[in-house]
Design a protein around this motif. Structure first.
Motif, short mmCIF file in Angstrom:
data_model
loop_
_atom_site.label_atom_id
_atom_site.label_comp_id
_atom_site.label_asym_id
_atom_site.label_seq_id
_atom_site.Cartn_x
_atom_site.Cartn_y
_atom_site.Cartn_z
N GLU A 6 -0.38 24.56 -0.26
CA GLU A 6 -0.46 24.30 1.12
C GLU A 6 -0.19 22.77 1.34
N GLY A 7 0.19 22.11 0.23
CA GLY A 7 0.06 20.65 0.58
C GLY A 7 -1.15 20.03 0.31
N THR A 8 -2.24 20.63 -0.50
CA THR A 8 -3.51 20.08 -0.54
C THR A 8 -3.62 19.23 -1.70
N LEU A 9 -2.82 19.74 -2.80
CA LEU A 9 -2.86 18.84 -4.03
C LEU A 9 -1.72 17.78 -4.27
N GLY A 10 -0.83 17.81 -3.54
CA GLY A 10 0.42 16.61 -3.60
C GLY A 10 1.45 17.20 -2.80
N PHE A 11 2.61 16.47 -2.71
CA PHE A 11 3.81 16.96 -2.02
C PHE A 11 4.91 17.55 -3.04
N VAL A 12 5.57 18.51 -2.84
CA VAL A 12 6.65 19.14 -3.64
C VAL A 12 7.73 18.38 -2.93
N THR A 13 8.77 17.63 -3.75
CA THR A 13 9.82 16.94 -3.36
C THR A 13 11.22 17.39 -4.00
N HIS A 14 11.37 18.00 -4.88
CA HIS A 14 12.39 18.92 -5.43
C HIS A 14 11.90 20.33 -6.05
N ALA A 15 12.71 21.14 -6.10
CA ALA A 15 12.43 22.47 -6.97
C ALA A 15 13.75 23.01 -7.64
N GLN A 16 13.56 23.70 -8.59
CA GLN A 16 14.88 24.29 -9.47
C GLN A 16 14.50 25.71 -9.06
N ILE A 17 15.61 26.42 -8.62
CA ILE A 17 15.34 27.83 -7.70
C ILE A 17 16.39 28.61 -8.74
N LYS A 18 15.64 29.61 -9.20
CA LYS A 18 16.68 30.82 -9.77
C LYS A 18 17.37 31.86 -8.75
N LEU A 19 18.36 31.94 -9.09
CA LEU A 19 19.29 32.75 -8.30
C LEU A 19 19.65 34.20 -8.76
N GLU A 20 20.00 35.12 -8.17
CA GLU A 20 20.28 36.59 -8.53
C GLU A 20 21.61 36.97 -8.30
N ARG A 21 21.98 38.10 -8.75
CA ARG A 21 23.22 38.55 -8.63
C ARG A 21 23.16 39.26 -7.14
N GLN A 22 24.14 39.39 -6.37
CA GLN A 22 24.38 39.72 -5.10
C GLN A 22 24.03 41.27 -5.14
N ILE A 64 7.25 27.32 -0.73
CA ILE A 64 6.74 26.78 -1.85
C ILE A 64 5.25 26.71 -1.54
N GLY A 65 4.83 25.74 -0.45
CA GLY A 65 3.43 25.66 -0.10
C GLY A 65 2.67 26.86 0.21
N THR A 66 3.34 27.93 0.57
CA THR A 66 2.75 28.96 1.33
C THR A 66 3.08 30.18 0.28
N ASN A 67 3.70 29.98 -0.70
CA ASN A 67 4.28 31.10 -1.63
C ASN A 67 4.69 32.26 -0.52
N ALA A 68 5.67 31.78 0.23
CA ALA A 68 6.14 33.09 1.16
C ALA A 68 6.67 34.28 0.58
#
Length: 480
Positions: free
Chosen positions: A216-232, A161-165
């Motif tokens: 990149e962690g310059t605004l604060g720390f991400v601690t939890h995320a809600q992640i969307k999933l997709e069909r296989q 998330i920090g680098t938008n990989a």
């Protein structure tokens, strides 16, 4: 470590860091296992995959909850201690390197997968969950998390998330940003924010979630995320095609994209193939070599799709764009063909490559590659260049290989000169000096090639709102 005494704390470089660590133990219920100050730990958690900066953190702390992260941030503000976020430490821009006495905040102990929402195809996770762990969870629900890359077995979602990989599936599924439905963050001021809360529709003003993705962690720390999933994806097929002209690579991309939804379109050159074959871990794809290679992947759950793919391939052969090609007949063969692309980084690592991760519009890729090849070959004839990347999204990995008779220091110094020419060319085409690895410290001197001075001032003003004391990952992306 089994204990944290005042004697242990005296090993940290500053009294401010000592005071902060003592407060975590005395006031905020941190136990001894959550703080490390021994030299081996400082070395291990104080760096990422880059080799340009020596790690020199004051300590490593391992929070277990969002509230403990908040306690760290509030104390850091109070005592003017700089914090560096640490995930899987697989970054290539020194974004997770603590080189100046920072306290590293590792998310290793925040690695739990939480509530799953079947109707929403969404899961709540902590920031320390490893990318592959999330992929495996999705599979257990007959779903799919499509952000994928070579370091998926060790990278953490917080770092992604920090680098938008990005990775190898961006052409179909997009970057990490597309899969983040909500975030819990601790800002640089120490406030806990719950951003978007997983909703698809939420038209209530600024979407602060998007600011934290790629920050990149310059605004604060991400601690939890809600992640969307997709069909296989179903019945994935892989083709590897050989071409003698880069324009032919682009012609093949256009031909397939016009009629089939590709899940990947990867590219590598004959230098990469030479190194792979010498390494001996993969098989030669064709009897004869070509100048360029592409690996493309697509779903073919129905026979008409396969028929269409074969017709496109045959047309590309008739047009003279493709010299040779091979297609997987089963999953095992598909995995073997993918090794041609996935093993490149590991194989060329012995040549101490100087890496650049850049992007331009797909339409400009052929001209861009030709210009960079000319720059390197005319100015640095002893340097061998290995190209590979994600042509389907305009992301190119330029790898300059160190000559055997040149020292690493001299080689890196010469590559700094190469960089100026490379990034001037990136700027000419309106591209990015960092496509998917972030800015960190390694790309910081070159940020102005992709962002205007006015734009950078706006970025700095945003940081001041969330992190007024500049304690969050100081010195990354830009200097304040």
């Amino acid at each position: 470590m089994t204990s944290l005494s005042s004697q242990t704390l005296s090993k940290t470089p500053t009294s401010a860091a000592q005071t902060l660590l003592s407060a975590l133990i005395d006031t905020h219920q941190f136990d001894a296992s959550q703080i490390k100050t021994d030299s081996e730990s400082l070395e291990h958690w104080g760096k990422d995959w880059t080799k340009h900066f020596a790690p020199a953190p004051a300590a490593i702390v391992f929070p277990k909850t969002t509230e403990q992260v908040q306690a760290i941030v509030l104390l850091a503000n109070k005592h003017n201690v700089v914090l560096t976020p640490s995930g899987g430490r697989t970054g290539l821009s020194a974004g997770a390197v603590a080189a100046n006495g920072e306290i590293v905040v590792s998310m290793d102990k925040m690695n739990h997968i939480g509530q799953f929402y079947p109707a929403d195809r969404m899961v709540e996770i902590e920031a320390g969950v490893v990318t592959q762990q999330l992929q495996q969870f999705a599979e257990s629900k007959d779903l799919y998390y499509p952000v994928d890359f070579a370091s998926a077995g060790s990278s953490q979602i917080g770092g992604n998330i920090g680098t938008n990989a990005g990775g190898i599936k961006v052409i179909r599924y997009g970057m990490t940003r597309q899969w983040i439905m909500g975030l819990t963050v601790v800002t640089g001021k120490g406030d806990i924010l719950q951003l978007n809360r997983g909703m698809v529709k939420n038209a209530t003003g600024y979407d602060l979630r998007q600011l934290f993705i790629g920050s990149e962690g310059t605004l604060g720390f991400v601690t939890h995320a809600q992640i969307k999933l997709e069909r296989q994806p179903k019945d994935l097929n892989v083709m590897v095609l050989g071409m003698d002209s880069f324009n032919d690579v682009m012609n093949v991309l256009s031909a397939f994209q016009a009629k089939i939804d590709l899940t990947a379109f990867e590219f590598f050159d004959d230098v990469a193939i030479d190194k792979l074959m010498a390494h001996g871990q993969v098989q030669e794809p064709f009897e004869s070599r070509t100048k360029f290679y592409t690996l493309l992947e697509f779903e073919a759950p129905y026979e008409p799709i396969m028929d269409k793919a074969m017709a496109i391939f045959e047309d590309c052969m008739e047009q003279g764009w493709v010299v040779d090609g091979v297609m997987s007949q089963n999953l095992a063969q598909a995995e073997e063909l993918w090794k041609l692309r996935e093993y490149i980084s590991e194989t060329i690592s012995v040549f101490t490559p100087y890496k650049n991760d850049v992007s331009v519009l797909i339409s400009y890729v052929p001209e861009f590659i030709a210009e960079i090849d000319h720059i390197v070959s005319s100015n640095y004839p002893d340097f061998e260049v290995c190209w590979f990347g994600h042509i389907g999204d305009g992301n190119l990995h330029l790898n300059i290989l160190k000559p055997e008779n040149m020292s690493k220091d001299n080689f890196f110094a010469e590559c700094q000169v190469v960089n100026k020419h490379v990034f001037e060319t990136v700027q000419k085409y309106g591209g990015s000096v960092s496509a998917e690895h972030g800015v960190g410290m390694t790309k910081k001197p070159y940020l102005h090639y992709s962002r205007s001075e006015t734009e950078i001032e706006y970025l700095k003003d945003i940081k001041k709102v969330f992190d007024p004391n500049n304690i969050m990952n100081r010195g990354k992306i830009f200097d304040m």
